[in-house]
Design a protein around this motif. Structure first.
Motif, PDB file in Angstrom:
ATOM      1  N   ARG A 113      21.205  13.173  36.366  1.00  0.00           N
ATOM      2  CA  ARG A 113      21.571  13.658  37.703  1.00  0.00           C
ATOM      3  C   ARG A 113      22.794  14.543  37.654  1.00  0.00           C
ATOM      4  O   ARG A 113      23.060  15.294  38.585  1.00  0.00           O
ATOM      5  N   ALA A 117      21.563  17.745  33.892  1.00  0.00           N
ATOM      6  CA  ALA A 117      20.617  18.312  34.860  1.00  0.00           C
ATOM      7  C   ALA A 117      20.405  19.809  34.653  1.00  0.00           C
ATOM      8  O   ALA A 117      21.324  20.546  34.317  1.00  0.00           O
ATOM      9  N   MET A 123      14.109  17.709  41.743  1.00  0.00           N
ATOM     10  CA  MET A 123      14.753  16.400  41.737  1.00  0.00           C
ATOM     11  C   MET A 123      14.621  15.741  43.100  1.00  0.00           C
ATOM     12  O   MET A 123      15.050  16.296  44.110  1.00  0.00           O
ATOM     13  N   MET A 125      16.055  12.560  44.309  1.00  0.00           N
ATOM     14  CA  MET A 125      16.958  11.491  43.901  1.00  0.00           C
ATOM     15  C   MET A 125      17.599  10.842  45.105  1.00  0.00           C
ATOM     16  O   MET A 125      17.853  11.480  46.122  1.00  0.00           O
ATOM     17  N   TYR A 148      12.450  15.076  38.145  1.00  0.00           N
ATOM     18  CA  TYR A 148      13.295  13.885  38.117  1.00  0.00           C
ATOM     19  C   TYR A 148      13.041  13.125  39.403  1.00  0.00           C
ATOM     20  O   TYR A 148      13.201  13.677  40.500  1.00  0.00           O
ATOM     21  N   SER A 150      13.812   9.433  41.443  1.00  0.00           N
ATOM     22  CA  SER A 150      14.388   8.100  41.578  1.00  0.00           C
ATOM     23  C   SER A 150      13.261   7.146  41.930  1.00  0.00           C
ATOM     24  O   SER A 150      12.398   7.470  42.753  1.00  0.00           O
TER      25      SER A 150
END
Length: 170
Positions: A113, A117, A123, A125, A148, A150
């Motif tokens: 993150r 990155a 992303m 996240m 990416y 989460s």
């Protein structure tokens, strides 16, 4: 990585039930954020208190609704693997365009993150979700190097992507 476009409605002769998602997770905001939203509503009421009871109630309601809408909106992100695609927020990418899936622990997720990155990466996240996955994008026409995401269940997401890629039931 392009935002998803609404798909046309299925025709009556197509399958009766849509494919069930192999993975479906909503990245909901933690309870403490809802408590803070309630306190912001209370603050709105206290700010309007000198103007009387009705303005105080109006301030309480307006501030609480706005804070609740903000928390709900931020916590409404979904990560799904459905119909041969990975759907993360507004993005949809076919699993066939994805490469290796890397499960990240909290420390490695923080690194990806921040200092590791790539600004071209997609992303999704959430700071309150400590773990994540990083999935390579292998489509040569897509400048996005990786996705990416989460997730509270990175192993389950990895298994779902691999199951779709290999065509196995899971």
């Amino acid at each position: 990585m392009q935002p998803s476009v609404p798909s046309p409605a299925p025709s009556p002769e197509s399958s009766a039930a849509p494919a069930a998602p192999r993975f479906d997770e909503r990245l909901t905001a933690p309870g403490s954020w809802w408590a803070i939203a309630g306190l912001l509503g209370l603050s709105g009421g206290l700010i309007m208190f000198p103007f009387g009871t009705v303005p105080m109630l109006g301030g309480l309601i307006v501030a609480a609704v706005l804070a609740g809408a903000a928390v709900s909106s931020y916590g409404s992100a979904r990560v799904r693997v459905v119909a041969g695609s990975l759907v993360a927020g507004d993005a949809r990418i076919p699993v066939s365009a994805l490469g290796a899936v890397e499960v990240l622990d909290a420390e490695e997720a923080r690194a990806w993150r921040t200092h590791k990155a790539d600004p071209r990466a997609f992303m999704l996240m959430r700071s309150y979700v400590p773990r994540a996955v990083r999935i390579e994008v292998t489509d040569p026409a897509d400048p996005t190097p990786y996705v990416y995401l989460s997730t509270r269940e990175p192993e389950a997401l990895e298994a779902a992507v691999e199951a779709v890629r290999t065509g196995t039931e899971g």
